[in-house]
Design an enzyme around this catalytic site. Sequence first.
Site, short mmCIF file in Angstrom:
data_model
loop_
_atom_site.label_atom_id
_atom_site.label_comp_id
_atom_site.label_asym_id
_atom_site.label_seq_id
_atom_site.Cartn_x
_atom_site.Cartn_y
_atom_site.Cartn_z
N TRP A 150 0.83 -1.20 0.00
CA TRP A 150 0.00 0.00 0.00
C TRP A 150 0.86 1.25 0.00
O TRP A 150 0.38 2.34 -0.28
CB TRP A 150 -0.95 0.01 1.19
N ASP A 151 2.15 1.08 0.28
CA ASP A 151 3.09 2.19 0.23
C ASP A 151 2.99 2.93 -1.10
O ASP A 151 3.10 4.16 -1.16
CB ASP A 151 4.53 1.69 0.39
N GLU A 204 0.27 -2.48 12.95
CA GLU A 204 0.47 -3.92 12.95
C GLU A 204 0.73 -4.49 14.34
O GLU A 204 0.97 -5.69 14.49
CB GLU A 204 1.61 -4.28 11.99
N LYS A 237 1.92 1.09 16.44
CA LYS A 237 3.17 1.06 15.69
C LYS A 237 3.38 2.34 14.88
O LYS A 237 4.47 2.91 14.83
CB LYS A 237 3.21 -0.14 14.74
N GLN A 238 2.31 2.79 14.20
CA GLN A 238 2.47 3.88 13.24
C GLN A 238 1.13 4.58 13.05
O GLN A 238 0.13 4.20 13.65
CB GLN A 238 2.98 3.36 11.91
#
Length: 730
Positions: A338-339, A467, A537-538
């Site tokens: 998906w980046d 994640e 995580k992000q």
Amino acid sequence: MPKMAKSIAFGIFLVILTSLCLPSSADDSAYVIKSEKLPTDLNFMPTLGNGHLGYTIFGDAIFMNGVYNGVGGNSRRARLPNWLNLSVASIQYEEWALSIIPDAYELRLKDGYFRWLFAYEANGLQLQLEQRSYPHRYYNRALIYELFVRCTGAFDPLLINLTQKAGSKSEAFDFASSSTDSNHTKRYKTLHGATRQREQPDLQPKSREIFVLFSDDWENEYTIEVPAGEQEFYYRFVITADENEEVAWQEMDEVLKHAPESLFKKHTEEWHKFWQDFNIEIEGNLEMSRIINAGAFYLANSLPSLRTNRPNNPYYGLSPTGLGRGELDADYEGHNFWDTEIWMLPAVAQFNADWADQLFHYRFAHLAGARFNANMTGYRGARFPWESAYTGTEVINPCCPEIAAQEIHISPDIVLSLQQHYPATHNTEWLCSIAWPIAKEVAEFLVSRVQDDGQKYHLKDVMGPDEDHANVTDNVYTNVVVKKALQFASFTRAICASANDLPDVWIDIVQRMHILYDENLDYHPQHLGYKRGETVKQADVILLGYPVQYAMSNTTRLNDLKNYETVTRESGPAMSWSMFAINFLDVNEMEKANLYFQRGYRDYVRPEFKVWSENKVGYEGSANFLTGIGGFLQAIINGYGGIRFHLDGQRSLMVIQKTHFLPTTMGYSINGIKFAKSKFSLAIHKNGTTLKCLEKGDLDIELSLNSQKYAIDADSSFDLDGNVAFLRTI
């Protein structure tokens, strides 16, 4: 014994050498990155490519677009030894040998090459060496190494000892010499190989073949004799590679016909066109300017040349660390995530819309793989895999099958990207030929994946961008992008399908999709059962504001930011902080925005050549992290520049929100903003913000500013004076 050649190459004109060794002009200083030393970790050397071939300077691998080896999750870019990793090791003159330790290394962004320099003077002998390496941008099947020598005061021959450090044999190919001469007048050393394993035999009936040609037949060591008294000397080593042997031969023939200056000019012309088409000019901060230019350069290196000697092969997309990497787990095996759509494509589309089209075409061309993936997991339609390579089937690393099973947001992410790209181009033909087939089949997958409890639709056993939390229900990011994807599928069907009646279920899911929201605390819990204060995580929930552009109040958005900024892992990837910056800008929290903008690049860019790491210094992470670069460029273009794209009924809309100064600068200009086939510049300075039309396309556009409407013509210029500007197709 090393091989030796006597004056094997032709001399070059002194003017060429002189011009190449001159210092950069002041105007080019932002495009020249110099270092007197190499990084301690050579992973942070520049990675160069032309969309067909890529490699890392002084690395041990060359990779070709779309060539993978390995079955299923063991598929990864098929490594070629880096036969272009050449360097002068020593020079022998009379009775002494001079070891070559370069005085300086330079990455020349404007011209698209890397060089290393050496100068020596003693006992009347004056010696200058320049070595250059680059993937040719026009002859894009070719990789070039060049050596320039200028020597005065030599009364005996010079023996120049070249070394080749190609690394170990390929793990992906068994190469053999090819005997075909292809009716060419000159013989070249030619290797032929086929990948040892196929990614998915049902969709890949044959291994990938490759032919590699070499302009000179030598390995490991090579000695060149420069006759006494010869003051200028030039040598080049060329590699060409393609799946078609004839293409590789023809490319080699044509490259070697060129004199040095004309070959180099064909290459630099393509890079100059890139910088003319898009650039960001920074005032008052040369270091930031170099970081921006290097980031754009590294991202563009993995994109295909737009003008080439021979037609490009099909393009296989952008991996998080680019075309010049991909064999290692740390390089994400060269796969697509998906980046591409969420993090890199918004910036790429501003570089050149053709590049965005090619990235979307990769997804379109791999619908069969996405259908296969949906069917194998018990669903209908097209389920794009978490990791995609040659066939478009799931090739996730065997370490982490749960991620592929649960991060279903990649399919609606792709549709979200389609939805944001269409208003930027207003290309209805593309909408119906590329976007609609993808959106329709993703919608069918989503219909088969959601669960209806009679009141709301839910998604169970999913993982969002964070994640650290697996097997959750109703991850709010996932549910929102599903809703957005179905809305866009309905929009495209109304325009593109022969029947205009919309499937009731698509609209029903849009209306009844469960979007978690805590009314008391006025924020979005990340998923059902999420407890405030849990580490993530992000960036996850905060993406609802930007890039998703989900409608909510500023207070809700600010509360989301405040809740998640304190719990996002310090070891998280760079692009998270860029998204915090954009979203804080949108809620007018300038101090926080500036803090996160600087945090998003300062600790992630290695100083020598401005190469990005996935994680900050002190944490392990991938090198040449294009995902982080994409987030960083979005922070400038879409954050501080305030540029957003929307659908306005069936018209396209570009909004320029409130613009902001980039921290630590005196002003900046974004040149080459693409909208509806026209091109604009946006200059943000202390005396105001100016929007100019640089090129007018064939679509009519009007500007709404301060309750007034203006037709956009070539050379139109407007002072925005802090007002929101709306550009619409007519």
